[in-house]
Scaffold this motif. Sequence first.
Motif, PDB file in Angstrom:
ATOM      1  N   ALA A 265     -16.184   3.773   3.935  1.00 54.14           N
ATOM      2  CA  ALA A 265     -15.147   4.467   4.660  1.00 54.14           C
ATOM      3  C   ALA A 265     -13.848   3.772   4.230  1.00 54.14           C
ATOM      4  CB  ALA A 265     -15.485   4.020   6.091  1.00 54.14           C
ATOM      5  N   MET A 266     -13.821   2.549   3.956  1.00 56.11           N
ATOM      6  CA  MET A 266     -12.443   1.876   3.811  1.00 56.11           C
ATOM      7  C   MET A 266     -11.607   2.356   2.600  1.00 56.11           C
ATOM      8  SD  MET A 266     -13.267  -2.081   4.472  1.00 56.11           S
ATOM      9  CE  MET A 266     -14.373  -2.728   5.740  1.00 56.11           C
ATOM     10  N   THR A 267     -12.428   2.592   1.633  1.00 54.78           N
ATOM     11  CA  THR A 267     -11.674   3.087   0.529  1.00 54.78           C
ATOM     12  C   THR A 267     -11.800   4.689   0.114  1.00 54.78           C
ATOM     13  OG1 THR A 267     -11.726   2.771  -2.159  1.00 54.78           O
ATOM     14  CG2 THR A 267     -13.840   3.157  -1.101  1.00 54.78           C
TER      15      THR A 267
ATOM     16  N   LYS B  98     -15.230   4.895  -9.080  1.00 60.33           N
ATOM     17  CA  LYS B  98     -14.587   6.034  -9.292  1.00 60.33           C
ATOM     18  C   LYS B  98     -13.039   6.023  -9.283  1.00 60.33           C
ATOM     19  CE  LYS B  98     -13.601   8.963  -6.017  1.00 60.33           C
ATOM     20  NZ  LYS B  98     -13.897   9.626  -4.687  1.00 60.33           N
ATOM     21  N   HIS B  99     -12.473   5.393  -8.207  1.00 55.37           N
ATOM     22  CA  HIS B  99     -10.951   5.408  -8.384  1.00 55.37           C
ATOM     23  C   HIS B  99     -10.639   4.774  -9.669  1.00 55.37           C
ATOM     24  CE1 HIS B  99     -10.958   5.996  -3.558  1.00 55.37           C
ATOM     25  NE2 HIS B  99     -10.961   7.107  -4.169  1.00 55.37           N
ATOM     26  N   ALA B 100     -11.036   3.608 -10.049  1.00 57.99           N
ATOM     27  CA  ALA B 100     -10.601   2.905 -11.330  1.00 57.99           C
ATOM     28  C   ALA B 100     -10.908   3.739 -12.525  1.00 57.99           C
ATOM     29  CB  ALA B 100     -11.545   1.706 -11.330  1.00 57.99           C
TER      30      ALA B 100
ATOM     31  N   MET C  71       0.816  -1.061   0.017  1.00 56.38           N
ATOM     32  CA  MET C  71       0.043  -0.035  -0.031  1.00 56.38           C
ATOM     33  C   MET C  71       0.965   1.331   0.070  1.00 56.38           C
ATOM     34  SD  MET C  71      -3.041   0.647   2.670  1.00 56.38           S
ATOM     35  CE  MET C  71      -3.556  -0.842   2.646  1.00 56.38           C
ATOM     36  N   ASN C  72       0.636   2.154  -0.862  1.00 59.63           N
ATOM     37  CA  ASN C  72       1.596   3.340  -1.030  1.00 59.63           C
ATOM     38  C   ASN C  72       0.868   4.229   0.208  1.00 59.63           C
ATOM     39  OD1 ASN C  72       2.671   5.995  -1.622  1.00 59.63           O
ATOM     40  ND2 ASN C  72       1.384   6.309  -3.268  1.00 59.63           N
ATOM     41  N   LYS C  73       1.720   4.347   1.451  1.00 60.10           N
ATOM     42  CA  LYS C  73       1.398   5.213   2.426  1.00 60.10           C
ATOM     43  C   LYS C  73       2.729   5.940   2.852  1.00 60.10           C
ATOM     44  CE  LYS C  73       2.212   1.360   5.194  1.00 60.10           C
ATOM     45  NZ  LYS C  73       1.841  -0.084   5.561  1.00 60.10           N
ATOM     46  N   ASP C  74       3.597   6.153   2.307  1.00 61.66           N
ATOM     47  CA  ASP C  74       4.991   6.617   2.778  1.00 61.66           C
ATOM     48  C   ASP C  74       4.775   8.137   2.828  1.00 61.66           C
ATOM     49  OD1 ASP C  74       7.254   4.512   0.697  1.00 61.66           O
ATOM     50  OD2 ASP C  74       5.926   4.067   2.521  1.00 61.66           O
TER      51      ASP C  74
ATOM     52  N   LYS D 211      -5.810  -1.534  -3.953  1.00 62.14           N
ATOM     53  CA  LYS D 211      -5.520  -0.560  -5.294  1.00 62.14           C
ATOM     54  C   LYS D 211      -6.327   0.676  -5.013  1.00 62.14           C
ATOM     55  CE  LYS D 211      -2.945  -1.621  -8.438  1.00 62.14           C
ATOM     56  NZ  LYS D 211      -1.459  -0.840  -7.730  1.00 62.14           N
ATOM     57  N   SER D 212      -7.558   0.211  -4.534  1.00 65.82           N
ATOM     58  CA  SER D 212      -8.474   1.662  -4.509  1.00 65.82           C
ATOM     59  C   SER D 212      -8.051   2.584  -3.231  1.00 65.82           C
ATOM     60  CB  SER D 212      -9.841   1.023  -3.953  1.00 65.82           C
ATOM     61  OG  SER D 212     -10.796   2.111  -4.004  1.00 65.82           O
ATOM     62  N   ILE D 213      -7.526   1.985  -2.190  1.00 62.94           N
ATOM     63  CA  ILE D 213      -7.135   2.983  -1.060  1.00 62.94           C
ATOM     64  C   ILE D 213      -5.677   3.729  -1.665  1.00 62.94           C
ATOM     65  CG2 ILE D 213      -5.715   2.940   1.208  1.00 62.94           C
ATOM     66  CD1 ILE D 213      -7.759   0.622   1.836  1.00 62.94           C
ATOM     67  N   ALA D 214      -4.981   3.087  -2.562  1.00 65.05           N
ATOM     68  CA  ALA D 214      -3.760   3.297  -2.776  1.00 65.05           C
ATOM     69  C   ALA D 214      -3.880   4.616  -4.041  1.00 65.05           C
ATOM     70  CB  ALA D 214      -2.826   2.222  -3.685  1.00 65.05           C
ATOM     71  N   THR D 215      -5.078   4.542  -4.341  1.00 66.99           N
ATOM     72  CA  THR D 215      -5.529   5.638  -5.658  1.00 66.99           C
ATOM     73  C   THR D 215      -6.036   6.807  -4.661  1.00 66.99           C
ATOM     74  OG1 THR D 215      -6.073   4.023  -7.253  1.00 66.99           O
ATOM     75  CG2 THR D 215      -6.944   6.154  -7.425  1.00 66.99           C
ATOM     76  N   LYS D 216      -6.507   6.500  -3.610  1.00 64.31           N
ATOM     77  CA  LYS D 216      -7.311   7.781  -2.839  1.00 64.31           C
ATOM     78  C   LYS D 216      -5.878   8.340  -2.134  1.00 64.31           C
ATOM     79  CE  LYS D 216      -9.887  10.100   0.159  1.00 64.31           C
ATOM     80  NZ  LYS D 216     -11.156  10.438   0.401  1.00 64.31           N
ATOM     81  N   VAL D 217      -4.998   7.573  -1.555  1.00 65.45           N
ATOM     82  CA  VAL D 217      -3.736   7.995  -0.835  1.00 65.45           C
ATOM     83  C   VAL D 217      -2.868   8.756  -2.138  1.00 65.45           C
ATOM     84  CG1 VAL D 217      -1.396   7.405  -0.005  1.00 65.45           C
ATOM     85  CG2 VAL D 217      -3.571   6.186   0.849  1.00 65.45           C
ATOM     86  N   HIS D 218      -2.740   8.384  -3.183  1.00 64.51           N
ATOM     87  CA  HIS D 218      -2.133   9.184  -4.471  1.00 64.51           C
ATOM     88  C   HIS D 218      -2.543  10.589  -4.610  1.00 64.51           C
ATOM     89  CE1 HIS D 218      -0.606  10.044  -8.566  1.00 64.51           C
ATOM     90  NE2 HIS D 218      -1.727  10.633  -8.763  1.00 64.51           N
ATOM     91  N   PHE D 219      -3.985  10.632  -4.594  1.00 65.64           N
ATOM     92  CA  PHE D 219      -4.517  11.883  -4.814  1.00 65.64           C
ATOM     93  C   PHE D 219      -4.553  12.814  -3.675  1.00 65.64           C
ATOM     94  CE2 PHE D 219      -6.439   9.960  -8.397  1.00 65.64           C
ATOM     95  CZ  PHE D 219      -6.180  11.008  -9.280  1.00 65.64           C
TER      96      PHE D 219
END
Length: 335
Positions: free
Chosen positions: A121-123, A175-177, A1-4, A200-208
Amino acid sequence: MNKDELSYEIKIIHKANEIVLDKKFTKHLVLTDRNLYKEQRAFIDEIVKSYDAFLYVIDAGEESKSLSVLENLLEYAADKIDRYSLIINIGGGVVTDIGGFAASILYRGIKHVNVATSLLAMTDAAIGSKTGIDFCDKKNILGTFYDPYKVFIAIDALETLPKDEYISGFAEVIKHALIHDGELYDLIKNDANIEEILEKSIATKVHFVCEDKNEKGARMALNFGHTFGHVIEASSGFNLAHGTCVAIGMKIALELGKILNITDEETYIRSFDLIHKYYPIEEINYEIKSLKSDKKMMADEINFVFLKNKEALIQKMNERKVVELYNEHIKNKKF
Ligand code: GLY
């Protein structure tokens, strides 16, 4: 997960004892809603017991995102906990929004964690630091950007999530996809495992969120489907589920993009393919007079999110013109 680049950790958990805080707090207050407390009582009680926490239970549903529910919560919290305490929000978007808002203003800000139990909430809601309540019939117009201390994704809670809530949450995943992630698109299309889809969906949210935490630019892409979605949700008296309204909003945004020659044919077709997997073709017959989320807002321009070349494109649009296009070309048609 991209959270750095986030200041907080996001962790998928299966059991209550995986909620590890790594820090001492003087007191703990668990906030949850009545439905979840019925469905996940053992899970919640275990957390309450292990942190010797106070428990505050609100009614489930969007009506709880109100000033009066917030006031009652703050009154209880001010009596029970101090400025070195922790609020533990266990629930869906309503609980994380109101609990995060309370944490952000109580004693000028205390720490909170989000334990997300709904797909929405998760995504989406538990991540990205937006907190808030509805006010004057407008969604989320009182609130703050306030980082949680940690986020836990209680993935096993999806097993008891009502089907309509699951489907509602899936709108944000779709939406993230559509706005960013081709891999996520394929995972959904191929019915991959929900944990893989969520990561993957969480990683997209984190990206933005990492690009633009305070929503001055790139993060606006996350509003795809929300301009019309929020208006439809509010005008239903919040009786229509958020995700259902976002799905309708995404359909309208795709149609508008096509009419304005912004959305290319390939993006249009693949997007509807994915949306229709969860949301069937239906007549779009909502009465819409304005898209302004604040009656006192003077600007005639809104930032509208279209899709182009398989990603989001944010464009300033005249609000009245968008409403006119909707009424002329989209209302009473089936998509
Ligand atoms: N739910 C959209 C955002 O967090 O920006």
